[in-house]
Design a protein around this motif. Structure first.
Motif, mmCIF file in Angstrom:
data_model
loop_
_atom_site.group_PDB
_atom_site.id
_atom_site.type_symbol
_atom_site.label_atom_id
_atom_site.label_comp_id
_atom_site.label_asym_id
_atom_site.label_seq_id
_atom_site.Cartn_x
_atom_site.Cartn_y
_atom_site.Cartn_z
ATOM 1 N N GLN A 230 0.832 -1.210 0.000
ATOM 2 C CA GLN A 230 0.000 0.000 0.000
ATOM 3 C C GLN A 230 0.867 1.261 0.000
ATOM 4 N N PHE A 231 1.938 1.220 0.770
ATOM 5 C CA PHE A 231 2.879 2.338 0.818
ATOM 6 C C PHE A 231 3.615 2.466 -0.516
ATOM 7 N N ILE A 232 4.021 1.329 -1.075
ATOM 8 C CA ILE A 232 4.768 1.342 -2.334
ATOM 9 C C ILE A 232 3.874 1.791 -3.489
ATOM 10 N N TRP A 233 2.637 1.282 -3.549
ATOM 11 C CA TRP A 233 1.700 1.718 -4.592
ATOM 12 C C TRP A 233 1.482 3.228 -4.532
ATOM 13 N N THR A 234 1.321 3.736 -3.326
ATOM 14 C CA THR A 234 1.062 5.164 -3.150
ATOM 15 C C THR A 234 2.232 6.006 -3.647
ATOM 16 N N GLN A 235 3.441 5.433 -3.567
ATOM 17 C CA GLN A 235 4.636 6.131 -4.046
ATOM 18 C C GLN A 235 4.871 5.918 -5.539
ATOM 19 N N GLY A 236 4.018 5.114 -6.185
ATOM 20 C CA GLY A 236 4.137 4.903 -7.622
ATOM 21 C C GLY A 236 4.832 3.623 -8.033
ATOM 22 N N GLY A 237 5.174 2.746 -7.068
ATOM 23 C CA GLY A 237 5.840 1.488 -7.387
ATOM 24 C C GLY A 237 4.949 0.289 -7.132
ATOM 25 N N ASP A 238 5.557 -0.904 -7.035
ATOM 26 C CA ASP A 238 4.802 -2.128 -6.771
ATOM 27 C C ASP A 238 5.739 -3.167 -6.178
ATOM 28 N N ALA A 326 0.444 10.427 -1.033
ATOM 29 C CA ALA A 326 1.855 10.814 -0.983
ATOM 30 C C ALA A 326 2.011 12.308 -1.210
ATOM 31 N N GLY A 327 1.070 12.893 -1.935
ATOM 32 C CA GLY A 327 1.128 14.313 -2.250
ATOM 33 C C GLY A 327 0.195 14.604 -3.407
ATOM 34 N N PRO A 328 0.245 15.809 -3.962
ATOM 35 C CA PRO A 328 -0.629 16.154 -5.092
ATOM 36 C C PRO A 328 -0.455 15.177 -6.255
ATOM 37 N N GLY A 329 -1.560 14.642 -6.735
ATOM 38 C CA GLY A 329 -1.504 13.714 -7.856
ATOM 39 C C GLY A 329 -1.064 12.317 -7.492
ATOM 40 N N PRO A 331 -2.548 9.773 -5.007
ATOM 41 C CA PRO A 331 -3.522 9.370 -3.989
ATOM 42 C C PRO A 331 -3.060 8.147 -3.210
ATOM 43 N N GLY A 332 -3.579 8.001 -2.016
ATOM 44 C CA GLY A 332 -3.322 6.787 -1.260
ATOM 45 C C GLY A 332 -3.954 5.599 -1.958
ATOM 46 N N ILE A 333 -3.224 4.491 -2.046
ATOM 47 C CA ILE A 333 -3.710 3.296 -2.742
ATOM 48 C C ILE A 333 -3.882 2.176 -1.720
ATOM 49 N N PRO A 334 -5.110 1.915 -1.280
ATOM 50 C CA PRO A 334 -5.332 0.868 -0.284
ATOM 51 C C PRO A 334 -5.455 -0.516 -0.914
ATOM 52 N N LEU A 335 -5.274 -1.514 -0.090
ATOM 53 C CA LEU A 335 -5.452 -2.918 -0.468
ATOM 54 C C LEU A 335 -6.906 -3.319 -0.276
ATOM 55 N N PRO A 456 -3.223 -15.258 -15.836
ATOM 56 C CA PRO A 456 -4.440 -14.744 -15.201
ATOM 57 C C PRO A 456 -4.493 -13.232 -15.049
ATOM 58 N N TYR A 457 -3.324 -12.576 -14.952
ATOM 59 C CA TYR A 457 -3.309 -11.127 -14.748
ATOM 60 C C TYR A 457 -2.836 -10.377 -15.998
ATOM 61 N N LYS A 458 -2.899 -11.018 -17.135
ATOM 62 C CA LYS A 458 -2.400 -10.393 -18.361
ATOM 63 C C LYS A 458 -3.070 -9.039 -18.590
ATOM 64 N N GLY A 459 -2.250 -8.025 -18.793
ATOM 65 C CA GLY A 459 -2.763 -6.688 -19.052
ATOM 66 C C GLY A 459 -3.128 -5.899 -17.814
ATOM 67 N N MET A 460 -2.995 -6.514 -16.630
ATOM 68 C CA MET A 460 -3.381 -5.819 -15.399
ATOM 69 C C MET A 460 -2.241 -4.963 -14.879
ATOM 70 N N ALA A 461 -2.588 -3.801 -14.386
ATOM 71 C CA ALA A 461 -1.631 -2.931 -13.715
ATOM 72 C C ALA A 461 -2.257 -2.446 -12.419
ATOM 73 N N ILE A 462 -1.417 -2.309 -11.397
ATOM 74 C CA ILE A 462 -1.853 -1.774 -10.113
ATOM 75 C C ILE A 462 -1.343 -0.336 -10.025
ATOM 76 N N PRO A 463 -2.167 0.618 -9.624
ATOM 77 C CA PRO A 463 -3.502 0.419 -9.059
ATOM 78 C C PRO A 463 -4.566 0.133 -10.113
ATOM 79 N N ILE A 464 -5.591 -0.584 -9.668
ATOM 80 C CA ILE A 464 -6.769 -0.805 -10.491
ATOM 81 C C ILE A 464 -7.601 0.471 -10.449
ATOM 82 N N LYS A 465 -7.979 0.952 -11.611
ATOM 83 C CA LYS A 465 -8.731 2.204 -11.686
ATOM 84 C C LYS A 465 -10.166 1.904 -12.112
ATOM 85 N N PRO A 466 -11.121 2.087 -11.202
ATOM 86 C CA PRO A 466 -12.523 1.783 -11.524
ATOM 87 C C PRO A 466 -12.996 2.571 -12.738
ATOM 88 N N LYS A 467 -13.845 1.927 -13.531
ATOM 89 C CA LYS A 467 -14.364 2.586 -14.732
ATOM 90 C C LYS A 467 -15.581 3.437 -14.380
#
Length: 467
Positions: A230-238, A326-329, A331-335, A456-467
């Motif tokens: 969650q911390f890593i996603w919020t910083q832009g990593g995985d 993390a800052g502007p632009g 957002p926090g990315i929860p699990l 199973p996760y082909k094409g998936m990237a985290i964070p998942i962005k709801p449509k």
């Protein structure tokens, strides 16, 4: 009220079956149990048909009331379906379920060990429910908050039960005593990681002046890769490359995040350690550190809401905040997570088993879950739960309207996590250099990854962005 019995196999029987598992080779002949006329995926069950459904769950006995209500409500519609409950622990789940499949003694419906269940998807252990859902016009992707493996390689193997998003519980009383501004004071709950750390520094104290910290800023599952993610996603990593099915714990974003967590835990003492957690839970007779009143912030899931209310009572005021940005632009990315149900493929009562799992996943069953346990996966029934304290409990529902992450699951997720836990414990204890420790952990974790023939996760990237 029906009795709930523990276990579907004796210890002696389990030992004997374990010896036979290797000879049977993997799943072998899948289990069939019970009796009754079955309709199959195209035709609904005759409501007069008799069947006994064996249901395996790791829910403890204190949740038996919810299961008994589900049973009674199902019997009102299907009076000749009986459900026999078998309770096991998650610790024994993987071995025991495999043995049961291999020895023709498997239950008809199982509550997932969601970090291992895909192995039985890919080896033919579970029923593909796609035709059942089409028949009943159920749309999981539209109507439910999903945990990530209900649909696997284009087939639907599981029916949702609960939604389990994470956020940050916080002790309002502690912040007020320290003279700190409540993040909800302006009605926005808008805060950053820096805000959380600054407040954590100010409340982390030796309150009784005995030379030992006895009040902490943060409780966080720092030995769990998905919670650290969650911390890593919020910083832009995985921590994982989902599309290519491999861990990425050794990448720069992960290294930097782990170094920061090391500083907060080992140097600054802002994060309560596992040893201190055990000590204060014992001292205060509580089941997690936040409930002791000695921790300001707790990164945890919605499933804690009702137990928090029971154990905290009026001891202090508490609420919940979104995972900090993390800052502007950024957002926090929860699990988010959850615990669905699957049906064994060779069940002799597959249609009755499906009706049981469907009952739990649909209207009345989801209302019962919302009233007695936690946030239901069915979006249209989530408001039933969202009337409970704390004041901003609705925040958990809103998690699914913003970017979020999921567990990186494969057949042996638990084994990879064990490797990670052992590695970071040595790193945070100063026994292993951080970079070398994470690189070796990443290598060993990747060796544990097993999946079937598809991606199973082909094409998936985290964070998942709801449509």
């Amino acid at each position: 009220m029906e009795a709930t019995r523990r276990g579907g196999i004796t210890r002696r029987g389990l030992n004997g079956l374990l010896a036979g598992t290797a000879a049977l080779g993997g799943i072998g002949v899948l289990a069939a149990c019970g009796a009754g006329t079955q309709a199959g995926g195209d035709t609904p069950l005759d409501k007069k048909a008799a069947a006994t459904v064996r249901y395996m769950t790791w829910w403890p006995l204190d949740r038996a009331g919810t299961i008994d209500t589900w049973k009674a409500d199902l019997r009102a519609e299907y009076p000749n379906i009986n459900v026999d409950t078998e309770i096991i622990t998650l610790a024994e789940y993987n071995t025991k379920f495999q043995v049961m499949l291999s020895s023709n003694t498997a239950p008809d419906v199982v509550l997932h060990n969601s970090h291992a269940q895909t192995r039985w998807y890919d080896t033919g252990g579970h029923l593909d429910l796609t035709s059942y859902l089409a028949r009943d016009k159920m749309n999981l992707q539209r109507d439910y908050a999903l945990m990530g493996t209900e649909i696997w390689c284009g087939k639907t193997y599981a029916l949702p039960m609960d939604a389990d998003p994470n956020a940050v519980f916080y002790n309002k009383t502690m912040l007020a005593k320290a003279g700190l501004k409540d993040p909800w004071a302006d009605g926005k709950g808008d805060w950053t990681l820096d805000d959380m750390i600054d407040m954590a520094r100010k409340v982390t104290q030796d309150t009784d002046r005995d030379g030992k910290i006895d009040q902490w800023g943060i409780a966080w599952a720092y030995t769990h890769p998905s919670h650290v993610a969650q911390f890593i996603w919020t910083q832009g990593g995985d921590i994982a490359d989902f599309g290519n099915m491999k861990y990425a714990v050794d990448q720069r974003a992960s290294m930097d995040a782990h170094q920061q967590i090391y500083n907060w835990l080992a140097k600054d003492k802002l994060i309560i350690s596992a040893a201190d957690t055990t000590a204060i839970q014992t001292a205060y007779n509580k089941t997690n550190p936040f409930r002791t009143g000695k921790v300001a912030f707790h990164v945890r899931a919605v499933a804690d809401v009702r137990q928090n209310a029971r154990e905290i009572g009026n001891e202090f005021e508490w609420d919940v905040l979104p995972f900090p940005k993390a800052g502007p632009g950024k957002p926090g990315i929860p699990l988010v997570s959850g615990n669905p149900h699957s049906i064994t493929k060779e069940s002799k009562v597959a249609e009755a088993a499906y009706q049981w799992a469907k009952h739990i996943a649909t209207g009345k069953g989801q209302e019962v879950l919302a009233r007695t346990q936690s946030l239901p996966a069915l979006k249209s029934k989530q408001e039933v739960f969202l009337t409970t304290p704390p004041a901003h409990v609705k925040l958990f529902q809103e998690v699914y309207n913003k970017p979020y992450g999921i567990h990186f699951r494969h057949h042996f997720t638990n084994d990879s996590w064990d490797i990670y836990t052992a590695a970071v414990n040595k790193i945070y204890a100063g026994e292993t250099p951080l970079q070398a420790g994470l690189q070796e952990a990443n290598r060993l974790m990747n060796e544990k990854i097993k999946i079937g023939d598809c991606s199973p996760y082909k094409g998936m990237a985290i964070p998942i962005k709801p449509k």
